[in-house]
Structures are given as C-alpha cells and as structure tokens.
Design a protein around this motif. Sequence first.
Motif, PDB file in Angstrom:
ATOM      1  N   LEU A 136       0.864  -1.178   0.000  1.00 43.57           N
ATOM      2  CA  LEU A 136       0.000   0.000   0.000  1.00 43.57           C
ATOM      3  C   LEU A 136       0.898   1.224   0.000  1.00 43.57           C
ATOM      4  N   ASP A 137       0.544   2.205  -0.817  1.00 45.83           N
ATOM      5  CA  ASP A 137       1.433   3.350  -1.021  1.00 45.83           C
ATOM      6  C   ASP A 137       0.655   4.651  -0.866  1.00 45.83           C
ATOM      7  N   GLY A 138       0.545   5.112   0.387  1.00 46.48           N
ATOM      8  CA  GLY A 138      -0.113   6.394   0.647  1.00 46.48           C
ATOM      9  C   GLY A 138      -1.606   6.385   0.368  1.00 46.48           C
ATOM     10  N   VAL A 139      -2.295   5.347   0.837  1.00 51.11           N
ATOM     11  CA  VAL A 139      -3.725   5.195   0.550  1.00 51.11           C
ATOM     12  C   VAL A 139      -4.559   6.112   1.447  1.00 51.11           C
ATOM     13  N   ASP A 140      -5.446   6.871   0.818  1.00 54.84           N
ATOM     14  CA  ASP A 140      -6.463   7.655   1.517  1.00 54.84           C
ATOM     15  C   ASP A 140      -7.830   7.095   1.124  1.00 54.84           C
ATOM     16  N   LEU A 141      -8.667   6.801   2.111  1.00 58.20           N
ATOM     17  CA  LEU A 141      -9.960   6.189   1.815  1.00 58.20           C
ATOM     18  C   LEU A 141     -10.928   6.467   2.949  1.00 58.20           C
ATOM     19  N   THR A 142     -12.150   6.847   2.582  1.00 60.85           N
ATOM     20  CA  THR A 142     -13.227   7.038   3.554  1.00 60.85           C
ATOM     21  C   THR A 142     -14.342   6.056   3.245  1.00 60.85           C
ATOM     22  N   ILE A 143     -14.797   5.355   4.262  1.00 58.89           N
ATOM     23  CA  ILE A 143     -15.903   4.404   4.118  1.00 58.89           C
ATOM     24  C   ILE A 143     -16.926   4.741   5.191  1.00 58.89           C
ATOM     25  N   ALA A 144     -18.089   5.198   4.765  1.00 57.27           N
ATOM     26  CA  ALA A 144     -19.123   5.610   5.708  1.00 57.27           C
ATOM     27  C   ALA A 144     -19.855   4.409   6.281  1.00 57.27           C
ATOM     28  N   ASP A 145     -20.492   4.609   7.432  1.00 57.66           N
ATOM     29  CA  ASP A 145     -21.316   3.561   8.017  1.00 57.66           C
ATOM     30  C   ASP A 145     -22.392   3.145   7.025  1.00 57.66           C
ATOM     31  N   GLY A 146     -22.556   1.846   6.843  1.00 55.22           N
ATOM     32  CA  GLY A 146     -23.577   1.340   5.941  1.00 55.22           C
ATOM     33  C   GLY A 146     -23.176   1.265   4.487  1.00 55.22           C
ATOM     34  N   ASP A 147     -21.949   1.663   4.154  1.00 53.61           N
ATOM     35  CA  ASP A 147     -21.467   1.578   2.771  1.00 53.61           C
ATOM     36  C   ASP A 147     -21.330   0.130   2.324  1.00 53.61           C
ATOM     37  N   ARG A 148     -21.442  -0.070   1.002  1.00 50.59           N
ATOM     38  CA  ARG A 148     -21.049  -1.356   0.396  1.00 50.59           C
ATOM     39  C   ARG A 148     -19.987  -1.044  -0.641  1.00 50.59           C
ATOM     40  N   LEU A 149     -18.778  -1.479  -0.370  1.00 50.27           N
ATOM     41  CA  LEU A 149     -17.623  -1.179  -1.209  1.00 50.27           C
ATOM     42  C   LEU A 149     -17.013  -2.469  -1.719  1.00 50.27           C
ATOM     43  N   VAL A 150     -16.798  -2.540  -3.042  1.00 49.83           N
ATOM     44  CA  VAL A 150     -16.091  -3.672  -3.636  1.00 49.83           C
ATOM     45  C   VAL A 150     -14.696  -3.222  -4.046  1.00 49.83           C
ATOM     46  N   ILE A 151     -13.699  -4.054  -3.757  1.00 52.17           N
ATOM     47  CA  ILE A 151     -12.307  -3.747  -4.074  1.00 52.17           C
ATOM     48  C   ILE A 151     -11.828  -4.718  -5.141  1.00 52.17           C
ATOM     49  N   GLN A 152     -11.299  -4.177  -6.228  1.00 47.32           N
ATOM     50  CA  GLN A 152     -10.747  -4.977  -7.313  1.00 47.32           C
ATOM     51  C   GLN A 152      -9.320  -4.550  -7.612  1.00 47.32           C
ATOM     52  N   GLY A 153      -8.622  -5.396  -8.368  1.00 48.62           N
ATOM     53  CA  GLY A 153      -7.269  -5.072  -8.787  1.00 48.62           C
ATOM     54  C   GLY A 153      -6.512  -6.332  -9.118  1.00 48.62           C
ATOM     55  N   PRO A 154      -5.365  -6.194  -9.748  1.00 50.60           N
ATOM     56  CA  PRO A 154      -4.569  -7.364 -10.130  1.00 50.60           C
ATOM     57  C   PRO A 154      -3.996  -8.076  -8.915  1.00 50.60           C
ATOM     58  N   THR A 155      -3.639  -9.335  -9.102  1.00 49.37           N
ATOM     59  CA  THR A 155      -2.985 -10.104  -8.049  1.00 49.37           C
ATOM     60  C   THR A 155      -1.703  -9.400  -7.617  1.00 49.37           C
ATOM     61  N   GLY A 156      -1.547  -9.267  -6.306  1.00 50.03           N
ATOM     62  CA  GLY A 156      -0.362  -8.588  -5.784  1.00 50.03           C
ATOM     63  C   GLY A 156      -0.477  -7.083  -5.763  1.00 50.03           C
ATOM     64  N   GLY A 157      -1.648  -6.561  -6.103  1.00 52.36           N
ATOM     65  CA  GLY A 157      -1.815  -5.115  -6.157  1.00 52.36           C
ATOM     66  C   GLY A 157      -2.076  -4.456  -4.826  1.00 52.36           C
ATOM     67  N   GLY A 158      -2.411  -5.247  -3.795  1.00 46.92           N
ATOM     68  CA  GLY A 158      -2.621  -4.688  -2.468  1.00 46.92           C
ATOM     69  C   GLY A 158      -4.017  -4.900  -1.902  1.00 46.92           C
ATOM     70  N   LYS A 159      -4.886  -5.656  -2.611  1.00 49.61           N
ATOM     71  CA  LYS A 159      -6.270  -5.823  -2.168  1.00 49.61           C
ATOM     72  C   LYS A 159      -6.357  -6.483  -0.789  1.00 49.61           C
ATOM     73  N   SER A 160      -5.726  -7.628  -0.653  1.00 47.46           N
ATOM     74  CA  SER A 160      -5.813  -8.360   0.608  1.00 47.46           C
ATOM     75  C   SER A 160      -5.112  -7.603   1.733  1.00 47.46           C
ATOM     76  N   THR A 161      -4.037  -6.910   1.403  1.00 49.12           N
ATOM     77  CA  THR A 161      -3.350  -6.105   2.419  1.00 49.12           C
ATOM     78  C   THR A 161      -4.266  -5.010   2.937  1.00 49.12           C
ATOM     79  N   LEU A 162      -5.003  -4.367   2.041  1.00 45.51           N
ATOM     80  CA  LEU A 162      -5.952  -3.335   2.451  1.00 45.51           C
ATOM     81  C   LEU A 162      -7.025  -3.924   3.360  1.00 45.51           C
ATOM     82  N   LEU A 163      -7.539  -5.090   3.004  1.00 41.36           N
ATOM     83  CA  LEU A 163      -8.567  -5.722   3.828  1.00 41.36           C
ATOM     84  C   LEU A 163      -8.024  -6.072   5.208  1.00 41.36           C
ATOM     85  N   GLN A 164      -6.759  -6.499   5.267  1.00 42.26           N
ATOM     86  CA  GLN A 164      -6.147  -6.808   6.558  1.00 42.26           C
ATOM     87  C   GLN A 164      -6.051  -5.564   7.433  1.00 42.26           C
ATOM     88  N   MET A 165      -5.784  -4.422   6.828  1.00 38.65           N
ATOM     89  CA  MET A 165      -5.739  -3.168   7.581  1.00 38.65           C
ATOM     90  C   MET A 165      -7.121  -2.824   8.133  1.00 38.65           C
TER      91      MET A 165
END
Length: 227
Positions: A21-50
Amino acid sequence: MYELRNVTKRYTRGKESIDALDGVDLTIADGDRLVIQGPTGGGKSTLLQMLGALDRPTAGEVVLDGTDLARLSETRLTKVRSENIGFVFQSFNLIPTLTAQENVETALVPLGVKPKERRERAAEALTSVGLGERLGHLPSEMSGGQQQRVAIARALVKQPKVLLADEPTGNLDESMRDEIMDVLERMWKELGLTFIMVTHDSAIAKKAPRLATIRKGRISVKENAGA
C-alpha cells in the motif's frame, strides 16, 4: 466510519522493499457497500487486513469510529475484531469436526456468551441464511455454497458493525456465486452493515454502489451509477 490517511504498508524481502500500500487515503461511511478490485499482488488483501485490524500499517492511520487501530495494543485489537468485525473468506475456514451450529458458536465464545444463548443465536443465524434444517451437519456433509452460508452465519452471529469478505465466491460455481451474493446483499440491507468485499469477479463489481480499484498499492474509488 473508516478513515484511512496516507496508509503505507511496506514489506522487506532481502534487500528489496515493496510497498503493498502506497499512501492510501480512503473514507468508508457507516452502511457503505464497497467492492475492491485489482490485479494479483496489487494490495487488495493487504488493504482488507488493515481494515480488519489483522495487520498494522508501516505508516499512516487506520481510523475506525475515531480510534486509530494502528495505535492499539494487541489485546485491544483482538477485542475490536471479536466485537465489531465479521470475516468471510474464500476457503470457508470451518472446523471439520464441528457441526454447522458448533462452528457458528465459536464466534461467540470470545465474547463470553453463555452456552444456552450461544446455541440459540447460532441456530437463529443459520436460519437467517437458509440453513435452519442443517444445524447438526458437518462441513463434509454440505455443499460448498452451504459451507459458505455457515461461514457467513458465523461472521454475523456476533452482530458486528463491519463485514469484510475476501473472495467469498472464489471457490463456487456461477449459480452458487449468485446465491451467496444474494445472501450477503440481503444481510447488508437487513442489518445495516458496512460491507467491504474483495473480488476478481467483474459481474459482482458492476453491481456494487462503490468500486475501489487498487494497483501497485495506489487506490482510486468511483461511484457505480449502474448499481
């Protein structure tokens, strides 16, 4: 609400450093439904772990309801995960020697819920995902779709505020995928959850109200007008 502020996660392999992850800024409001996509190794699972308080950033802040998760002790992080965050994974992660009901009950043990209430809440959770008649069945006696329903019930039985799903339909065929997504979307609406999901499936991504794309540790988010 989640607020990620300049979040970086750096891994060192020998002499090489990689920013998942490289300087990620992200806001997720209560009740949001957010889908995360990207190539393998792009940081998706790391973001979810955070977001799930399973790992800490190298730099930056991961704030949930005003608390920076990166600054909490391991004991308090465990408490946050146990009380506030439900997890669903691609591989189901069920205990093979326990029945569906017993698997769901495991989520309530760390919360100190008494056995009678555990049984009642587990049965209710399984009924809500369409498995009210399979309480006594082992994982080996159920289909992949049914096992994932058990995993969803286990994630939701503790009444979390956040549901995180990492490729929850990845091991399922198309018909089972649609059934599981119907369950997840219904639970999101009925329970008022904040629902964040990683997927490679573009058909699922197209239906999400918000879509985050992450590549080489950098993220972009757009509102999905067609959802």
